[in-house]
Design a protein around this motif. Structure first.
Motif, PDB file in Angstrom:
ATOM      1  N   GLN A 106     -13.700   4.892  -2.410  1.00 33.05           N
ATOM      2  CA  GLN A 106     -14.550   4.591  -3.305  1.00 33.05           C
ATOM      3  C   GLN A 106     -15.454   5.917  -4.014  1.00 33.05           C
ATOM      4  O   GLN A 106     -16.213   5.424  -4.902  1.00 33.05           O
ATOM      5  N   LYS A 107     -15.262   6.838  -3.292  1.00 39.70           N
ATOM      6  CA  LYS A 107     -16.197   8.218  -3.857  1.00 39.70           C
ATOM      7  C   LYS A 107     -15.564   8.447  -5.288  1.00 39.70           C
ATOM      8  O   LYS A 107     -14.496   8.359  -5.493  1.00 39.70           O
ATOM      9  N   ASP A 108     -16.426   9.384  -5.988  1.00 36.32           N
ATOM     10  CA  ASP A 108     -16.036   9.770  -7.224  1.00 36.32           C
ATOM     11  C   ASP A 108     -14.768  10.477  -7.194  1.00 36.32           C
ATOM     12  O   ASP A 108     -14.731  11.567  -6.327  1.00 36.32           O
ATOM     13  N   GLY A 109     -13.777  10.287  -7.877  1.00 38.27           N
ATOM     14  CA  GLY A 109     -12.621  11.186  -7.686  1.00 38.27           C
ATOM     15  C   GLY A 109     -11.586  10.633  -6.756  1.00 38.27           C
ATOM     16  O   GLY A 109     -10.114  11.070  -6.784  1.00 38.27           O
ATOM     17  N   GLY A 110     -11.852   9.336  -6.031  1.00 38.69           N
ATOM     18  CA  GLY A 110     -11.166   8.569  -5.061  1.00 38.69           C
ATOM     19  C   GLY A 110     -10.006   8.213  -5.560  1.00 38.69           C
ATOM     20  O   GLY A 110      -9.992   7.637  -6.945  1.00 38.69           O
ATOM     21  N   ILE A 111      -8.949   7.628  -4.976  1.00 44.10           N
ATOM     22  CA  ILE A 111      -7.795   7.019  -5.418  1.00 44.10           C
ATOM     23  C   ILE A 111      -8.332   5.401  -5.899  1.00 44.10           C
ATOM     24  O   ILE A 111      -7.352   4.824  -6.357  1.00 44.10           O
ATOM     25  N   GLY A 112      -9.207   5.011  -5.165  1.00 43.40           N
ATOM     26  CA  GLY A 112      -9.694   3.507  -5.312  1.00 43.40           C
ATOM     27  C   GLY A 112      -8.996   2.854  -4.370  1.00 43.40           C
ATOM     28  O   GLY A 112      -7.934   3.043  -3.508  1.00 43.40           O
ATOM     29  N   ALA A 151       3.607  -3.049  -9.456  1.00 39.08           N
ATOM     30  CA  ALA A 151       4.412  -1.658  -9.724  1.00 39.08           C
ATOM     31  C   ALA A 151       4.989  -1.245  -7.968  1.00 39.08           C
ATOM     32  O   ALA A 151       5.994  -0.972  -7.971  1.00 39.08           O
ATOM     33  N   ALA A 152       3.771  -1.524  -7.076  1.00 39.90           N
ATOM     34  CA  ALA A 152       4.124  -1.036  -5.766  1.00 39.90           C
ATOM     35  C   ALA A 152       5.296  -2.221  -5.267  1.00 39.90           C
ATOM     36  O   ALA A 152       6.361  -1.389  -4.540  1.00 39.90           O
ATOM     37  N   ALA A 153       5.255  -3.343  -5.953  1.00 38.98           N
ATOM     38  CA  ALA A 153       6.296  -4.179  -5.112  1.00 38.98           C
ATOM     39  C   ALA A 153       7.739  -3.741  -5.774  1.00 38.98           C
ATOM     40  O   ALA A 153       8.610  -3.949  -5.042  1.00 38.98           O
ATOM     41  N   ARG A 154       7.473  -3.293  -7.082  1.00 40.34           N
ATOM     42  CA  ARG A 154       9.133  -2.664  -7.497  1.00 40.34           C
ATOM     43  C   ARG A 154       9.355  -1.775  -6.760  1.00 40.34           C
ATOM     44  O   ARG A 154      10.878  -1.575  -6.525  1.00 40.34           O
ATOM     45  N   TRP A 155       8.453  -0.698  -6.458  1.00 42.41           N
ATOM     46  CA  TRP A 155       9.073   0.503  -5.736  1.00 42.41           C
ATOM     47  C   TRP A 155       9.510   0.200  -4.494  1.00 42.41           C
ATOM     48  O   TRP A 155      10.461   0.685  -4.005  1.00 42.41           O
ATOM     49  N   LEU A 156       8.995  -0.939  -3.705  1.00 43.38           N
ATOM     50  CA  LEU A 156       9.465  -1.183  -2.396  1.00 43.38           C
ATOM     51  C   LEU A 156      10.962  -1.971  -2.412  1.00 43.38           C
ATOM     52  O   LEU A 156      11.678  -1.601  -1.519  1.00 43.38           O
ATOM     53  N   LEU A 157      11.043  -2.576  -3.675  1.00 44.65           N
ATOM     54  CA  LEU A 157      12.517  -3.335  -4.209  1.00 44.65           C
ATOM     55  C   LEU A 157      13.591  -2.028  -4.149  1.00 44.65           C
ATOM     56  O   LEU A 157      14.653  -2.254  -3.552  1.00 44.65           O
ATOM     57  N   ASN A 158      13.247  -1.142  -4.782  1.00 45.70           N
ATOM     58  CA  ASN A 158      14.034   0.119  -4.909  1.00 45.70           C
ATOM     59  C   ASN A 158      14.157   1.171  -3.893  1.00 45.70           C
ATOM     60  O   ASN A 158      15.021   1.768  -3.687  1.00 45.70           O
ATOM     61  N   LEU A 189       0.935  -1.256  -0.230  1.00 45.38           N
ATOM     62  CA  LEU A 189       0.031  -0.058  -0.007  1.00 45.38           C
ATOM     63  C   LEU A 189       1.059   1.506   0.022  1.00 45.38           C
ATOM     64  O   LEU A 189       0.603   2.173  -0.814  1.00 45.38           O
ATOM     65  N   MET A 190       2.082   1.055   0.833  1.00 39.08           N
ATOM     66  CA  MET A 190       2.868   2.399   0.802  1.00 39.08           C
ATOM     67  C   MET A 190       3.277   2.419  -0.578  1.00 39.08           C
ATOM     68  O   MET A 190       3.687   3.630  -0.989  1.00 39.08           O
ATOM     69  N   GLY A 191       3.959   1.457  -1.188  1.00 33.51           N
ATOM     70  CA  GLY A 191       4.503   1.628  -2.521  1.00 33.51           C
ATOM     71  C   GLY A 191       3.261   2.325  -3.677  1.00 33.51           C
ATOM     72  O   GLY A 191       3.767   3.051  -4.558  1.00 33.51           O
ATOM     73  N   ALA A 192       2.339   1.569  -3.656  1.00 36.65           N
ATOM     74  CA  ALA A 192       1.250   1.982  -4.535  1.00 36.65           C
ATOM     75  C   ALA A 192       0.870   3.497  -4.266  1.00 36.65           C
ATOM     76  O   ALA A 192       0.387   4.310  -5.132  1.00 36.65           O
ATOM     77  N   LEU A 193       0.715   4.202  -2.953  1.00 40.75           N
ATOM     78  CA  LEU A 193       0.468   5.587  -2.570  1.00 40.75           C
ATOM     79  C   LEU A 193       1.528   6.305  -3.055  1.00 40.75           C
ATOM     80  O   LEU A 193       1.327   7.394  -3.647  1.00 40.75           O
ATOM     81  N   ALA A 194       2.756   5.991  -2.926  1.00 45.64           N
ATOM     82  CA  ALA A 194       3.992   6.715  -3.620  1.00 45.64           C
ATOM     83  C   ALA A 194       3.904   6.904  -5.004  1.00 45.64           C
ATOM     84  O   ALA A 194       4.151   7.964  -5.439  1.00 45.64           O
ATOM     85  N   LEU A 195       3.413   5.819  -5.608  1.00 43.62           N
ATOM     86  CA  LEU A 195       3.406   5.809  -7.164  1.00 43.62           C
ATOM     87  C   LEU A 195       2.136   6.780  -7.411  1.00 43.62           C
ATOM     88  O   LEU A 195       2.108   7.733  -8.457  1.00 43.62           O
ATOM     89  N   ARG A 196       1.272   6.786  -6.666  1.00 42.69           N
ATOM     90  CA  ARG A 196      -0.024   7.562  -7.175  1.00 42.69           C
ATOM     91  C   ARG A 196       0.056   8.965  -6.709  1.00 42.69           C
ATOM     92  O   ARG A 196      -0.349   9.938  -7.532  1.00 42.69           O
ATOM     93  N   LEU A 197       0.837   9.178  -5.681  1.00 42.44           N
ATOM     94  CA  LEU A 197       0.682  10.433  -5.127  1.00 42.44           C
ATOM     95  C   LEU A 197       1.763  11.254  -5.051  1.00 42.44           C
ATOM     96  O   LEU A 197       1.846  12.500  -4.681  1.00 42.44           O
ATOM     97  N   GLY A 198       3.114  10.566  -5.212  1.00 40.76           N
ATOM     98  CA  GLY A 198       4.474  10.784  -5.026  1.00 40.76           C
ATOM     99  C   GLY A 198       4.822  10.460  -3.464  1.00 40.76           C
ATOM    100  O   GLY A 198       4.050  10.331  -2.702  1.00 40.76           O
ATOM    101  N   THR A 199       6.070  10.219  -3.236  1.00 45.65           N
ATOM    102  CA  THR A 199       6.683   9.730  -2.247  1.00 45.65           C
ATOM    103  C   THR A 199       6.630  10.309  -1.035  1.00 45.65           C
ATOM    104  O   THR A 199       6.078  10.068   0.049  1.00 45.65           O
ATOM    105  N   GLU A 200       6.694  11.776  -1.196  1.00 50.36           N
ATOM    106  CA  GLU A 200       6.525  12.729  -0.140  1.00 50.36           C
ATOM    107  C   GLU A 200       5.279  12.612   0.360  1.00 50.36           C
ATOM    108  O   GLU A 200       5.029  12.617   1.858  1.00 50.36           O
ATOM    109  N   ARG A 201       3.966  12.834  -0.319  1.00 54.59           N
ATOM    110  CA  ARG A 201       2.829  13.029   0.385  1.00 54.59           C
ATOM    111  C   ARG A 201       2.276  11.575   0.826  1.00 54.59           C
ATOM    112  O   ARG A 201       1.763  11.621   1.714  1.00 54.59           O
TER     113      ARG A 201
END
Length: 320
Positions: A233-239, A302-309, A163-175
């Motif tokens: 799950q709201k409209d415009g949410g990240i899912g 993709a999140a798994a790859r982010w975690l490895l990196n 989840l951390m990796g997926a959020l980093a890819l979706r929002l940027g690592t800092e956020r």
């Protein structure tokens, strides 16, 4: 060869054949070992066993099971893994063959390896398991809110780490890191596993827990009282992040045909329906149109790859 000698050889062969047929008829013929495959898996045994049994009944092939890390001198034929994180580790070691079963073509690209080293079979969402008396359940992993009784999240790489990796890819690592560190300010408590987090809710020690939907389903089947909330799950949410279980053919396995047959069974309609029901509680990935869930598009692979990196990011957050 003399005629008499030839006749003696033919006669002996006929006698041996008649004896063998007699033994077979009497049911005392020595049986050959049944066809089998060696499956390396970290899936819950309560999920693997009924699926393997159904496959064996249909195919006559026995599924023998070991853990992915087990080393007994015998190579596995097939891997069935709880997340793509372990699959990436194995792929980097060169132990996965490039192969795609026909059923894998039905699986959305978000849930399979572009190099065809593994394919998603089913998935579990990262959801909130909420106490039945909670009046304001969380709606987003970004702002779960302050729970009066506190809330729990498991410090597992395969769940919260992805989840951390997926959020980093979706929002940027800092956020993403700021949002997850903010969980502590909102009363988050860390547990070792999803099961411990769910137990904290059912025992009244927490108002909700961020866990896998499969773990929540199994707990509710056993009598845990609570409800599942799919976040964002709201409209415009990240899912909601879906973490796929994956299947991969081993490189150099001794029983490739049997392994490919089980691979195909997992992605068949029968296999998918078995995974969707108890005790697996998975979302089938090869049955399009199942469910109506808004999915986080950064994805667990993709999140798994982010975690490895970025190996230190989750360790620092989890306090390892």
């Amino acid at each position: 060869m003399k005629k008499e000698t030839l006749l003696m050889i033919i006669g002996a062969a006929i006698v041996l054949a008649l004896v063998w047929l007699g033994f077979k008829k009497a049911g005392v013929e020595e049986s050959l070992p049944p066809p089998h495959l060696l499956l390396a898996t970290d899936m819950p045994p309560t999920c693997v066993e009924p699926v393997a049994k159904a496959f064996g009944k249909r195919s006559g092939i026995e599924v023998r099971v070991q853990s992915p890390g087990e080393s007994n001198g015998t190579k596995p034929d097939l891997y069935w893994l709880e997340s793509p994180l372990t699959a990436l580790h194995l792929a980097e070691k060169g132990v996965l063959a490039r192969y795609e079963a026909p059923g894998c073509r039905k699986v959305p690209p978000l849930f399979k390896d572009l190099e065809k080293r593994w394919c998603g079979v089913s998935a579990a969402g990262r959801v909130f398991f909420v106490d039945r008396n909670a009046t304001e359940p969380p709606a987003s992993v970004l702002e779960p809110g302050r729970a009066p009784g506190g809330w729990c999240v498991a410090k597992t790489l395969e769940g919260t780490g992805l989840l951390m990796g997926a959020l980093a890819l979706r929002l940027g690592t800092e956020r993403a890191l700021a949002a997850m560190k903010g969980w502590y300010d909102e009363g988050a408590m860390l547990t070792k596993s999803d099961e411990e987090a769910i137990a904290a809710v059912t025992l009244g020690h927490a108002d909700w827990a961020l866990v896998g939907s499969d773990a929540a389903g199994r707990a509710m089947q056993k009598g845990a009282e609570g409800r599942i909330v799919w976040p964002d799950q709201k409209d415009g949410g990240i899912g909601t992040l879906l973490v796929p279980t994956v299947v991969a053919l081993a490189e150099g396995g001794a029983h490739p045909a049997a392994a490919k047959a089980f691979y195909a069974f997992l992605l068949s309609q029968e296999g998918q329906k078995l995974l969707a029901g108890a005790p697996c509680f998975q979302l089938p990935l090869a049955l399009p149109g199942e469910g109506n869930i808004s999915i986080m598009q950064s994805g667990a692979a993709a999140a798994a790859r982010w975690l490895l990196n970025n190996p230190a990011a989750f360790r620092d957050w989890a306090g390892y």
